[in-house]
Design a protein around this motif. Structure first.
Motif, mmCIF file in Angstrom:
data_model
loop_
_atom_site.group_PDB
_atom_site.id
_atom_site.type_symbol
_atom_site.label_atom_id
_atom_site.label_comp_id
_atom_site.label_asym_id
_atom_site.label_seq_id
_atom_site.Cartn_x
_atom_site.Cartn_y
_atom_site.Cartn_z
ATOM 1 N N MET A 137 -3.124 4.323 6.792
ATOM 2 C CA MET A 137 -4.269 3.575 6.280
ATOM 3 C C MET A 137 -5.243 3.233 7.401
ATOM 4 O O MET A 137 -6.455 3.153 7.187
ATOM 5 C CB MET A 137 -3.785 2.318 5.567
ATOM 6 N N ALA A 138 -4.714 3.055 8.618
ATOM 7 C CA ALA A 138 -5.561 2.657 9.739
ATOM 8 C C ALA A 138 -6.532 3.751 10.157
ATOM 9 O O ALA A 138 -7.552 3.458 10.791
ATOM 10 C CB ALA A 138 -4.688 2.252 10.924
ATOM 11 N N THR A 139 -6.246 5.007 9.794
ATOM 12 C CA THR A 139 -7.145 6.096 10.173
ATOM 13 C C THR A 139 -8.468 6.029 9.419
ATOM 14 O O THR A 139 -9.470 6.608 9.856
ATOM 15 C CB THR A 139 -6.501 7.465 9.899
ATOM 16 N N GLY A 140 -8.463 5.352 8.280
ATOM 17 C CA GLY A 140 -9.667 5.273 7.470
ATOM 18 C C GLY A 140 -9.894 6.477 6.583
ATOM 19 O O GLY A 140 -10.834 6.493 5.777
ATOM 20 N N GLU A 146 -5.793 -0.167 -8.996
ATOM 21 C CA GLU A 146 -6.719 -1.304 -8.979
ATOM 22 C C GLU A 146 -6.585 -2.088 -7.682
ATOM 23 O O GLU A 146 -7.588 -2.482 -7.055
ATOM 24 C CB GLU A 146 -6.434 -2.209 -10.177
ATOM 25 N N PHE A 147 -5.329 -2.303 -7.254
ATOM 26 C CA PHE A 147 -5.076 -3.023 -6.003
ATOM 27 C C PHE A 147 -5.636 -2.262 -4.808
ATOM 28 O O PHE A 147 -6.286 -2.842 -3.930
ATOM 29 C CB PHE A 147 -3.572 -3.254 -5.835
ATOM 30 N N VAL A 148 -5.390 -0.949 -4.765
ATOM 31 C CA VAL A 148 -5.841 -0.132 -3.639
ATOM 32 C C VAL A 148 -7.365 -0.105 -3.556
ATOM 33 O O VAL A 148 -7.956 -0.316 -2.485
ATOM 34 C CB VAL A 148 -5.286 1.303 -3.751
ATOM 35 N N LYS A 149 -8.009 0.147 -4.689
ATOM 36 C CA LYS A 149 -9.460 0.352 -4.669
ATOM 37 C C LYS A 149 -10.259 -0.957 -4.618
ATOM 38 O O LYS A 149 -11.274 -1.047 -3.923
ATOM 39 C CB LYS A 149 -9.875 1.186 -5.874
ATOM 40 N N ARG A 184 -10.304 0.506 -0.746
ATOM 41 C CA ARG A 184 -10.143 1.929 -0.426
ATOM 42 C C ARG A 184 -10.599 2.753 -1.637
ATOM 43 O O ARG A 184 -9.794 3.364 -2.345
ATOM 44 C CB ARG A 184 -8.694 2.231 -0.047
ATOM 45 N N SER A 185 -11.906 2.785 -1.856
ATOM 46 C CA SER A 185 -12.448 3.376 -3.079
ATOM 47 C C SER A 185 -12.274 4.888 -3.146
ATOM 48 O O SER A 185 -12.352 5.468 -4.233
ATOM 49 C CB SER A 185 -13.930 3.015 -3.211
ATOM 50 N N GLU A 186 -12.043 5.547 -2.010
ATOM 51 C CA GLU A 186 -11.916 6.996 -2.009
ATOM 52 C C GLU A 186 -10.460 7.469 -2.133
ATOM 53 O O GLU A 186 -10.211 8.668 -2.225
ATOM 54 C CB GLU A 186 -12.542 7.589 -0.740
ATOM 55 N N ASP A 187 -9.529 6.542 -2.122
ATOM 56 C CA ASP A 187 -8.128 6.922 -2.301
ATOM 57 C C ASP A 187 -7.917 7.449 -3.720
ATOM 58 O O ASP A 187 -8.597 7.030 -4.667
ATOM 59 C CB ASP A 187 -7.199 5.727 -2.075
ATOM 60 N N LEU A 188 -6.963 8.360 -3.844
ATOM 61 C CA LEU A 188 -6.627 8.954 -5.137
ATOM 62 C C LEU A 188 -5.218 8.551 -5.523
ATOM 63 O O LEU A 188 -4.279 8.745 -4.739
ATOM 64 C CB LEU A 188 -6.735 10.479 -5.049
ATOM 65 N N VAL A 189 -5.047 7.977 -6.701
ATOM 66 C CA VAL A 189 -3.732 7.602 -7.213
ATOM 67 C C VAL A 189 -3.422 8.505 -8.400
ATOM 68 O O VAL A 189 -4.147 8.506 -9.396
ATOM 69 C CB VAL A 189 -3.686 6.120 -7.633
ATOM 70 N N PRO A 202 0.110 14.920 -1.451
ATOM 71 C CA PRO A 202 0.208 13.465 -1.335
ATOM 72 C C PRO A 202 0.505 12.984 0.079
ATOM 73 O O PRO A 202 1.220 13.632 0.842
ATOM 74 C CB PRO A 202 1.376 13.132 -2.272
ATOM 75 N N ASP A 203 -0.056 11.838 0.393
ATOM 76 C CA ASP A 203 0.292 11.140 1.634
ATOM 77 C C ASP A 203 1.475 10.214 1.414
ATOM 78 O O ASP A 203 2.236 9.931 2.336
ATOM 79 C CB ASP A 203 -0.904 10.314 2.122
ATOM 80 N N VAL A 204 1.596 9.721 0.173
ATOM 81 C CA VAL A 204 2.690 8.820 -0.197
ATOM 82 C C VAL A 204 3.237 9.283 -1.542
ATOM 83 O O VAL A 204 2.469 9.539 -2.470
ATOM 84 C CB VAL A 204 2.207 7.354 -0.305
#
Length: 204
Positions: free
Chosen positions: A5-8, A39-42, A47-52, A78-80
């Motif tokens: 997450m720290a990489t941005g 909802e929590f992530v974005k 982190r609006s560009e993350d994909l769930v 996936p990253d996670v």
């Protein structure tokens, strides 16, 4: 996860599993864990560009998950990866033995490691059952397999069972408020699982 997450850079979060993760009609149209976490992530983390993604499907067990790994896992990057499986495997109606379950889990986890060596793996435990003679006698043995493999594969283990089991046994009215039936958490139950998930990731 904190380092990723720290990489941005945008991240992809993948939720695999059975009907308990799938939610849908079992939550009466309200958010399941994947939607609540998105909802929590974005909104919560910005982190609006993350994909769930959610590839969980009703009635899934480890046999069908292996048969459908392209649809459930390997078509994505996936990253996670979150996996909750075993509720149907431990049913006497399905007849996947503990050893068979362990072997199948190893196949799934090895595929995750081989395909996505840098992905963080999260294994979520089962949730409680109520008056389910087809599953309850076997639950603990299958849950122990998941916990053991989480340690073996350096995965994050989310204990969804203990707190829910203690709460529902202490407050006998509670199952009717967080479970749709004797097996499936409803919308409030999914919120509880989401909170447990966020805490296990250290993001609470």
């Amino acid at each position: 996860i904190a380092d990723k997450m720290a990489t941005g850079e945008p991240m992809t979060w993948l939720f695999m599993g059975d009907s308990i993760t799938h939610g849908s009609g079992l939550t009466y149209g309200y958010d399941g864990i994947a939607q609540a976490f998105e909802e929590f992530v974005k909104e919560g983390l910005g982190r609006s560009e993350d994909l769930v993604l959610k590839t969980a499907v009703a009635n899934a067990d480890t046999n069908t998950t292996i048969e459908q790994l392209d649809q459930r896992l390997t078509n994505y990057n996936p990253d996670v990866i979150s996996l909750m499986i075993g509720t149907n495997d431990c049913s006497s109606r399905v007849n996947i033995t503990v050893d068979g379950f362990r072997a199948n889990m190893v196949t799934i986890l090895d595929t995750m490691k081989d395909k996505y060596p840098d992905a963080v793996i999260i294994l979520r435990s089962m949730t409680p059952f109520f008056n389910d003679a087809n599953r309850e006698p076997y639950r603990e043995a299958y849950m122990n397999v998941v916990k053991e493999l989480a340690e073996q594969y350096d995965a994050i283990y989310v204990d969804q069972y203990t707190a829910l089991a203690e709460a529902t046994s202490t407050y006998t009215w509670l199952p009717k408020n967080i479970f749709t039936d004797n097996l499936h958490p409803e919308a409030n139950g999914h919120r509880v699982m989401t909170n447990q998930f966020i805490k296990a990731l250290g993001r609470w």
